[in-house]
Design a protein around this motif. Structure first.
Motif, PDB file in Angstrom:
ATOM      1  N   GLY A 188       0.751  -1.218  -0.057  1.00 56.27           N
ATOM      2  CA  GLY A 188       0.159   0.033   0.089  1.00 56.27           C
ATOM      3  C   GLY A 188       1.026   1.157   0.182  1.00 56.27           C
ATOM      4  O   GLY A 188       0.528   2.276  -0.710  1.00 56.27           O
ATOM      5  N   VAL A 189       1.936   1.130   0.892  1.00 62.59           N
ATOM      6  CA  VAL A 189       2.767   2.201   0.778  1.00 62.59           C
ATOM      7  C   VAL A 189       3.505   2.638  -0.556  1.00 62.59           C
ATOM      8  O   VAL A 189       3.466   3.621  -1.072  1.00 62.59           O
ATOM      9  CB  VAL A 189       3.963   2.195   1.892  1.00 62.59           C
ATOM     10  CG1 VAL A 189       4.690   3.529   1.879  1.00 62.59           C
ATOM     11  CG2 VAL A 189       3.183   2.278   3.375  1.00 62.59           C
ATOM     12  N   ILE A 190       3.988   1.509  -1.200  1.00 64.05           N
ATOM     13  CA  ILE A 190       4.943   1.526  -2.319  1.00 64.05           C
ATOM     14  C   ILE A 190       3.871   1.781  -3.551  1.00 64.05           C
ATOM     15  O   ILE A 190       4.300   2.864  -4.222  1.00 64.05           O
ATOM     16  CB  ILE A 190       5.443   0.016  -2.618  1.00 64.05           C
ATOM     17  CG1 ILE A 190       6.692  -0.046  -1.335  1.00 64.05           C
ATOM     18  CG2 ILE A 190       6.165   0.260  -4.156  1.00 64.05           C
ATOM     19  CD1 ILE A 190       7.070  -1.687  -1.587  1.00 64.05           C
ATOM     20  N   ASP A 191       2.787   1.667  -3.353  1.00 70.51           N
ATOM     21  CA  ASP A 191       1.675   2.036  -4.536  1.00 70.51           C
ATOM     22  C   ASP A 191       1.595   3.388  -4.613  1.00 70.51           C
ATOM     23  O   ASP A 191       1.296   3.970  -5.660  1.00 70.51           O
ATOM     24  CB  ASP A 191       0.382   1.257  -4.329  1.00 70.51           C
ATOM     25  CG  ASP A 191      -0.607   1.599  -5.299  1.00 70.51           C
ATOM     26  OD1 ASP A 191      -0.345   1.527  -6.497  1.00 70.51           O
ATOM     27  OD2 ASP A 191      -1.691   1.921  -4.993  1.00 70.51           O
ATOM     28  N   LYS A 192       1.962   4.263  -3.494  1.00 74.77           N
ATOM     29  CA  LYS A 192       1.739   5.719  -3.440  1.00 74.77           C
ATOM     30  C   LYS A 192       3.064   6.417  -3.700  1.00 74.77           C
ATOM     31  O   LYS A 192       3.148   7.524  -3.447  1.00 74.77           O
ATOM     32  CB  LYS A 192       1.107   6.097  -2.145  1.00 74.77           C
ATOM     33  CG  LYS A 192      -0.007   5.493  -1.827  1.00 74.77           C
ATOM     34  CD  LYS A 192      -1.520   6.227  -2.413  1.00 74.77           C
ATOM     35  CE  LYS A 192      -2.724   5.489  -1.847  1.00 74.77           C
ATOM     36  NZ  LYS A 192      -2.939   4.166  -2.499  1.00 74.77           N
ATOM     37  N   GLY A 197       6.597  10.729  -3.349  1.00 75.53           N
ATOM     38  CA  GLY A 197       7.994  10.944  -3.175  1.00 75.53           C
ATOM     39  C   GLY A 197       8.635  10.005  -2.092  1.00 75.53           C
ATOM     40  O   GLY A 197       8.106   9.361  -1.315  1.00 75.53           O
ATOM     41  N   PRO A 198      10.108   9.908  -2.235  1.00 76.28           N
ATOM     42  CA  PRO A 198      10.926   8.844  -1.699  1.00 76.28           C
ATOM     43  C   PRO A 198      10.946   9.217  -0.094  1.00 76.28           C
ATOM     44  O   PRO A 198      11.036   8.189   0.625  1.00 76.28           O
ATOM     45  CB  PRO A 198      12.203   9.029  -2.373  1.00 76.28           C
ATOM     46  CG  PRO A 198      12.227  10.055  -3.161  1.00 76.28           C
ATOM     47  CD  PRO A 198      10.791  10.404  -3.431  1.00 76.28           C
ATOM     48  N   ASP A 199      11.043  10.492   0.307  1.00 78.34           N
ATOM     49  CA  ASP A 199      11.165  10.599   1.681  1.00 78.34           C
ATOM     50  C   ASP A 199       9.906  10.277   2.579  1.00 78.34           C
ATOM     51  O   ASP A 199       9.956   9.631   3.458  1.00 78.34           O
ATOM     52  CB  ASP A 199      11.444  12.143   2.072  1.00 78.34           C
ATOM     53  CG  ASP A 199      12.810  12.462   1.230  1.00 78.34           C
ATOM     54  OD1 ASP A 199      13.677  11.670   0.860  1.00 78.34           O
ATOM     55  OD2 ASP A 199      12.896  13.927   1.218  1.00 78.34           O
ATOM     56  N   LYS A 200       8.955  10.898   1.985  1.00 79.04           N
ATOM     57  CA  LYS A 200       7.432  10.452   2.641  1.00 79.04           C
ATOM     58  C   LYS A 200       7.207   9.012   2.553  1.00 79.04           C
ATOM     59  O   LYS A 200       6.834   8.514   3.670  1.00 79.04           O
ATOM     60  CB  LYS A 200       6.480  11.362   2.051  1.00 79.04           C
ATOM     61  CG  LYS A 200       4.917  11.011   2.552  1.00 79.04           C
ATOM     62  CD  LYS A 200       4.266  12.266   2.765  1.00 79.04           C
ATOM     63  CE  LYS A 200       3.054  12.236   3.809  1.00 79.04           C
ATOM     64  NZ  LYS A 200       1.881  12.372   3.014  1.00 79.04           N
ATOM     65  N   THR A 201       7.681   8.225   1.403  1.00 79.41           N
ATOM     66  CA  THR A 201       7.481   7.005   1.418  1.00 79.41           C
ATOM     67  C   THR A 201       8.378   6.112   2.362  1.00 79.41           C
ATOM     68  O   THR A 201       7.857   5.196   3.099  1.00 79.41           O
ATOM     69  CB  THR A 201       7.581   6.352  -0.308  1.00 79.41           C
ATOM     70  OG1 THR A 201       7.030   7.133  -1.035  1.00 79.41           O
ATOM     71  CG2 THR A 201       7.567   4.849  -0.163  1.00 79.41           C
TER      72      THR A 201
END
Ligand code: HAM
Length: 430
Positions: A188-192, A197-201
């Motif tokens: 779910g996290v990777i899907d977004k 962006g990478p930092d928030k992910t």
């Protein structure tokens, strides 16, 4: 005073010029499906709510148009076709030869936040192969989708397929320190990832799975890498090697079909729906300006989940909304100007019975024919003929009729010629 009515937000009307575009797209979808030997099916637009809960995942369930019907049933307008397909096959698959290759063009409903490329209703081409677990079925399905786009005039310069595999992602996540129970949360996290962006992910990955900052960073780096990067990084780990080999075979198959230039590995593609279990893909415009045109993948456990035979399955859904935007942007929409073969004109209204007889003779021959529905001057009738897009106008006048002929005007060139009525009656030429 009566009050005017507005269309509901996110819904579309299809006046003839828009319906002509929609039909043009549907025809290409159907033609290509049949070329691959797929059979068309459909189901009801209203389904039990239960069909979507758990199986499709929270994103779609949050977008359902659902209500309780007068028989106290919890129902929902279908937001996607795959659960309906699984339900239909749960009843019938045992009697069907495998693999089952079916397609559909349903209208679907999702209560989404309205944005470019996303409406509350759309049509979606669904193509699914059920009962084949081999990677050739995955490749076949993507090939149908790409050929559907090619049939509409799009090339590898316009669109690309971004391909990933949930099994490979699962292996990467386990190796990166994510426990199996947290895998779906990580998906779910990777899907977004692209949106956030990478930092928030990275932050969200740490929060969702409990991995360290270093582990999260390593995972994100691999997601941006190539298949070779992954193979090198995990050299000696059989579970990863197997996934890499499968993806290579998939790419090789599409390459042999001449479609390799459309396809790219992209491990950031996870897909939002819960039921995918293997190779997943999304199709995008090359410029990356638009939302996804198409999404699909392998879902080997859904049929069993809805109470059917445990059959592996793979398929996709391609929406008409983004696709129409892309075709418009590329100048690939069909000419939707109205046109008919003949417009019949009478010089005097007394000739109307002969006009009607001729109109019907021509229609019986398969020609499209129109005429003024009320007495009008010849000039007026010609004006209507032009607005109807008539290719030829046939003028019935008393003098010509008495000589057994009619005047035929070619509307494009303006040329006029006399044609015998006998010939018109039995007309079979082009
Ligand atoms: P999906 O990714 O939810 O997949 O939708 C597939 C495509 O339908 C999207 O890429 C997009 O083009 C279009 N689409 C989805 N929602 C909207 C919307 N609100 N407005 C306009 N277009 C939309 C599925 O639905 C899966 N059931 C596909 C599938 C079939 N997987 C296996 N078989």
């Amino acid at each position: 005073m009566s009050k005017g009515f507005q269309r509901l937000p996110g819904f579309r009307d299809f006046p003839p010029e828009d319906l002509a575009v929609r039909s043009h797209i549907f025809e290409a979808w159907r033609r290509v499906s049949r070329r691959y030997g797929f059979l068309e099916y459909d189901g009801p637009p209203l389904e039990p709510l239960e069909l979507y809960v758990e199986k499709s995942g929270p994103e779609i369930v949050g977008q359902l148009y659902n209500f309780t019907d007068k028989g106290d049933r919890a129902v929902a307008l279908r937001p996607e076709m795959t659960p309906s397909l699984a339900r239909i096959l749960a009843e019938r698959s045992r009697a069907l030869p495998k693999p089952i290759r079916w397609f559909a063009v349903p209208q679907l409903f999702r209560y989404e936040r309205q944005q470019r490329g996303r409406l509350r209703e759309h049509f979606q081409w669904n193509v699914d192969v059920v009962g084949e677990e081999g990677v050739s079925a995955d490749a076949e399905v993507l090939a149908v989708g790409l050929d559907g786009l090619r049939a509409l005039g799009l090339t590898d310069q316009d669109v690309r397929a971004r391909v990933s595999d949930r099994r490979l992602l699962a292996a990467l996540l386990s190796a990166g320190g994510v426990e199996e129970g947290r895998r779906m949360a990580a998906f779910g996290v990777i899907d977004k990832l692209e949106r956030e962006g990478p930092d928030k992910t990275s932050e969200r990955l740490i929060a969702a799975t409990g991995v360290s900052e270093r582990e999260a960073g390593a995972i994100l780096e691999l997601l941006g890498g190539t298949l070779d990067d992954v193979a090198t990084h995990f050299a000696g780990r059989d579970e990863v090697a197997e996934e890499v080999a499968r993806l290579r075979e998939y790419m090789g198959t599409l390459g042999a079909m001449g479609l390799g230039s459309f396809v790219e590995l992209d491990l950031r593609i996870v897909r939002g729906l819960a039921y995918y279990t293997g190779i997943v893909f999304e199709l995008f415009d090359r410029k990356g300006k638009m939302r996804a045109i198409c999404g699909g993948g392998r879902y080997d456990r859904l049929l069993e989940l809805v109470g059917g035979e445990a059959l592996p399955a793979v398929g996709f859904g391609m929406g008409d909304v983004v696709l129409t935007d892309l075709l418009r942007e590329r100048g690939l929409l069909p000419d939707t100007a109205r046109s008919i073969d003949y417009f019949l004109v009478t010089v005097v209204d007394e000739l109307r019975p002969q006009l009607l007889t001729l109109a019907h003779a021509l229609r019986d021959q398969g020609r499209s024919v129109a005429y003024s529905l009320k007495p009008q001057s010849v000039g007026k009738q010609f004006k209507v003929a032009a607005s109807e897009g008539a290719r030829e106008v046939i003028v019935l006048g008393p003098t010509e009729m008495s000589r057994g002929v009619a005047m035929v005007k070619d509307m494009a060139s303006g040329q006029e010629r006399e044609v015998s009525l006998k010939e018109l009656w039995g007309r079979t030429d082009g």
